[in-house]
Design an enzyme around this catalytic site. Sequence first.
Site, PDB file in Angstrom:
ATOM      1  CB  SER A  75       2.581   4.420  -2.243  1.00  5.34           C
ATOM      2  OG  SER A  75       1.704   4.612  -1.166  1.00  5.34           O
ATOM      3  N   PRO A  76       2.693   1.588  -0.626  1.00  3.29           N
ATOM      4  CG  PRO A  76       2.557   1.147   1.652  1.00  3.29           C
ATOM      5  CD  PRO A  76       2.788   2.257   0.679  1.00  3.29           C
ATOM      6  CB  CYS A  80      -3.802  -4.262  -2.000  1.00  5.11           C
ATOM      7  SG  CYS A  80      -3.859  -3.806  -0.252  1.00  5.11           S
ATOM      8  CB  ALA A 132      -2.004  -3.402   3.547  1.00  3.79           C
ATOM      9  CD  GLN A 190       0.453   0.174   4.513  1.00  2.00           C
ATOM     10  OE1 GLN A 190      -0.232  -0.583   3.838  1.00  2.00           O
ATOM     11  NE2 GLN A 190       0.363   1.500   4.434  1.00  2.00           N
ATOM     12  CE1 TYR A 229      -8.895  -1.811   4.547  1.00  2.00           C
ATOM     13  CE2 TYR A 229      -7.042  -0.343   4.106  1.00  2.00           C
ATOM     14  CZ  TYR A 229      -8.060  -1.161   3.650  1.00  2.00           C
ATOM     15  OH  TYR A 229      -8.266  -1.332   2.298  1.00  2.00           O
ATOM     16  NE  ARG A 236      -0.122   5.523   3.290  1.00  2.00           N
ATOM     17  CZ  ARG A 236      -0.031   5.198   1.999  1.00  2.00           C
ATOM     18  NH1 ARG A 236      -0.857   4.296   1.480  1.00  2.00           N
ATOM     19  NH2 ARG A 236       0.884   5.748   1.231  1.00  2.00           N
ATOM     20  NE  ARG A 293      -5.577   4.202  -8.519  1.00  6.17           N
ATOM     21  CZ  ARG A 293      -5.901   4.334  -7.247  1.00  6.17           C
ATOM     22  NH1 ARG A 293      -5.206   5.155  -6.476  1.00  6.17           N
ATOM     23  NH2 ARG A 293      -6.909   3.659  -6.724  1.00  6.17           N
TER      24      ARG A 293
END
Length: 376
Positions: A27-28, A30, A62, A104, A187, A235, A332
């Site tokens: 998963s994206p 940061c 992202a 992404q 966002y 997403r 995670r």
Amino acid sequence: MPSQNPAHLFSPLQIGSVTLSNRIVVSPMCEYSSEDGFANDWHLVHLGSRAVGGAGLVFTEATAVTPEGRISPQDLGLWKDEHIAPLARVTAFLHSQGAHAGIQLAHAGRKASTYRPWSGEGLQAPDSGGWSNVLAPSAIPFAPNYPQPHELDRAGIAAIVQAFRAAAIRADHAGFDVIEIHSAHGYLLHEFLSPISNRRSDEYGGSFENRVRLLFEVVAAVREAWPRERPLFVRISSTDWLPEEDGAWDLPQSIQLAALLRDRGVDLIDASSGGNVPGVAIPVGPGFQTPFSEAIRAQTGILTGAVGMITDPAQAAHIVRTGQADLIFIAREFLRDPYWPLHAAQSLGEPASWPVQYLRAAPPKSPARAPLRNNG
């Protein structure tokens, strides 16, 4: 439409011209480790190690389509051609390990110009590296310690749509196989969707049809620029986690949105939640967002991804086998274990292809992974 045949965590999935070797997605996440938006050695090693670990699809964090669209000054970017070459280095390595490369594309909206987590919280002012042109659908800050955003005018909205389109072209040149448009977590695109953050009275606010307009324009622009045979994901935050009477974004609207996105060339909905309202009580627990991916998949027929507190191989396998989602997005747990797919295969008794360099540590009879570029 989702397949009617039983699937498992390590079965391939074809989406357009791309065939993923398994259902496991990085998963994206940061990393807040860029300078002026450029990918560097950290991104190569961070993303590359997850490909070595056996993930079928590896997403960048992202990636901002404009400088002011970054969450923090250290975010990854794709707003200029100079960003292409460092990202191409990353995608080449991902491909050499048999993984597909996803990016992404994002704009942080009113949550831009903030500190990276270990440096502070909330607004990062221009005199400390932030910027003043923070943009949003309405001039409503996310929280008291966040930037005061400027309400976008029509020219600004059009410029952002074109920025997404230009970033999609650059993503193609950089060798990516999948694009995901970030319309979640409070966002910019999520801000337009939710009445909590969108108080506009023009054609981009008010009704459901108006609030989804910008996302549709971005999808159309990206879909036009991105090769039609390559997958396009979106997403979304499936809910704002507020009571229905508060007029927030919720699952019924997400289901309606997903059906309309399917008809506009979107291949998969990555079903997350929250992020647009601070201090909301969210019932976090193992697989707490999986009911969203399941409902969207069942009611619209679009492919979905499940994300959020998915840590155990048996849990992930159950989600796929029971048709709750088509892909498992893991964040995670991949930070704790870059080789989660290889360990999951061993736990589930599934064959897993190990890099030839690691065969000495592989379980008996594990096949070796020959280095190759995997484009389909």
